[in-house]
Write a protein that holds these residues in place. Structure first.
Motif, PDB file in Angstrom:
ATOM      1  N   ALA A   1       0.841  -1.204  -0.070  1.00 21.63           N
ATOM      2  CA  ALA A   1      -0.079  -0.070  -0.106  1.00 21.63           C
ATOM      3  C   ALA A   1       0.729   1.072   0.094  1.00 21.63           C
ATOM      4  N   PHE A   2       1.984   1.212   0.830  1.00 16.43           N
ATOM      5  CA  PHE A   2       3.050   2.079   0.781  1.00 16.43           C
ATOM      6  C   PHE A   2       3.439   2.576  -0.768  1.00 16.43           C
ATOM      7  N   ARG A   3       3.865   1.504  -1.287  1.00 15.14           N
ATOM      8  CA  ARG A   3       4.639   1.527  -2.668  1.00 15.14           C
ATOM      9  C   ARG A   3       3.173   2.164  -3.700  1.00 15.14           C
ATOM     10  N   ALA A   4       2.263   1.669  -3.737  1.00 15.49           N
ATOM     11  CA  ALA A   4       1.118   1.946  -4.425  1.00 15.49           C
ATOM     12  C   ALA A   4       0.705   3.461  -4.149  1.00 15.49           C
ATOM     13  N   PHE A   5       0.595   3.995  -2.970  1.00 16.93           N
ATOM     14  CA  PHE A   5       0.278   5.293  -2.754  1.00 16.93           C
ATOM     15  C   PHE A   5       1.346   6.165  -3.242  1.00 16.93           C
ATOM     16  N   LEU A   6       2.803   5.690  -3.226  1.00 21.35           N
ATOM     17  CA  LEU A   6       3.693   6.822  -3.872  1.00 21.35           C
ATOM     18  C   LEU A   6       3.773   6.802  -5.343  1.00 21.35           C
ATOM     19  N   GLN A   7       3.498   5.663  -5.756  1.00 23.84           N
ATOM     20  CA  GLN A   7       3.397   5.629  -7.415  1.00 23.84           C
ATOM     21  C   GLN A   7       2.118   6.416  -7.937  1.00 23.84           C
ATOM     22  N   PHE A   8       1.107   6.566  -7.471  1.00 29.53           N
ATOM     23  CA  PHE A   8      -0.023   7.301  -7.746  1.00 29.53           C
ATOM     24  C   PHE A   8      -0.081   8.762  -7.466  1.00 29.53           C
ATOM     25  N   GLN A   9       1.112   9.222  -6.776  1.00 29.57           N
ATOM     26  CA  GLN A   9       1.202  10.660  -6.348  1.00 29.57           C
ATOM     27  C   GLN A   9       1.355  11.588  -7.525  1.00 29.57           C
ATOM     28  N   GLY A  10       0.717  12.798  -7.416  1.00 25.61           N
ATOM     29  CA  GLY A  10       0.602  13.828  -8.350  1.00 25.61           C
ATOM     30  C   GLY A  10       2.246  14.384  -8.812  1.00 25.61           C
ATOM     31  N   THR A  11       3.108  14.344  -7.692  1.00 26.87           N
ATOM     32  CA  THR A  11       4.707  14.783  -7.910  1.00 26.87           C
ATOM     33  C   THR A  11       5.511  13.795  -8.424  1.00 26.87           C
ATOM     34  N   SER A  12       6.349  14.373  -9.523  1.00 26.48           N
ATOM     35  CA  SER A  12       7.155  13.439  -9.948  1.00 26.48           C
ATOM     36  C   SER A  12       8.169  13.015  -8.929  1.00 26.48           C
ATOM     37  N   MET A  13       8.552  13.740  -7.824  1.00 26.13           N
ATOM     38  CA  MET A  13       9.536  13.416  -6.998  1.00 26.13           C
ATOM     39  C   MET A  13       8.974  12.350  -6.322  1.00 26.13           C
TER      40      MET A  13
END
Ligand code: FE2
Length: 200
Positions: free
Chosen positions: A11-23
């Motif tokens: 869930a941590f990985r998935a959340f980061l992957q779908f964030q709006g910021t490229s960072m």
């Protein structure tokens, strides 16, 4: 109690992957997510009581992640870097973090650490700095964040906050608690922050 740390890491990985910021997305892409489990004894902290309210106020995009965190809260190894001599007892009652992965987390990773920070309502985390570069993504609205000599700026949930190496930063919650995802890289990942003046 159901313990599912793999689900939490995913869930941590998935959340980061779908964030709006490229960072955030670039960081997710740069992490080797095949991490070995590190067995840790559960360790609680008073701040986990705030997870119920936090679960009610996080945006929909963070709900799977926060549900997994809250479901695992009693099995996780919560930490507090400071003692009551640093910031007082009230702070310790409202502050804690858990490292999901890193040099001391539930999954072993020597390159990057990732986890969560909780601060209760009306709590100040005074100025501090550390060598590691840090990314925070608050999952709740309404916390003031200060970087360097600037003023506190209230940040919305999912807004990315970047602290370069050794820059002073501080946080101040309002009427709601803070839950923030954090990532640390490029420094001693378990070092205690240096406190800058203030309440110590
Ligand atoms: Fe920090």
């Amino acid at each position: 109690m159901t313990t599912n740390f793999e689900e939490l890491l995913e869930a941590f990985r998935a959340f980061l992957q779908f964030q709006g910021t490229s960072m955030a997305r670039d960081t997710a892409a740069s992490i080797d997510w095949a991490m070995p489990v590190r067995p840790l004894e559960p360790k609680t902290a008073p701040c986990i009581r705030h997870l119920d309210r936090i679960g009610d106020i996080v945006p929909e995009s963070a709900q799977p992640l926060v549900r997994s965190l809250a479901g695992n809260r009693e099995a996780l190894c919560w930490g507090q870097t400071y003692t009551k001599e640093d910031f007082g007892l009230d702070f310790l009652d409202n502050y804690g973090w858990v490292e999901v992965f890193g040099t001391r987390g539930h999954f072993a990773n020597d390159e990057v650490a990732g986890g969560f920070l909780i601060l209760g309502p009306e709590t100040v985390y005074p100025d501090h700095h550390h060598e590691a570069e840090e990314i925070y993504i608050p999952l709740t609205d309404g916390t003031g964040w200060r970087k360097g000599e600037g003023a506190f700026q209230v940040r919305r949930a999912t807004e990315l906050i970047h602290h370069p190496s050794n820059i002073n930063h501080a946080m101040k919650t309002g009427v709601e608690p803070l839950l923030a995802l954090y990532l640390w890289r490029g420094g001693p990942l378990a070092a205690k922050s240096t406190i800058t003046g203030g309440m110590a």
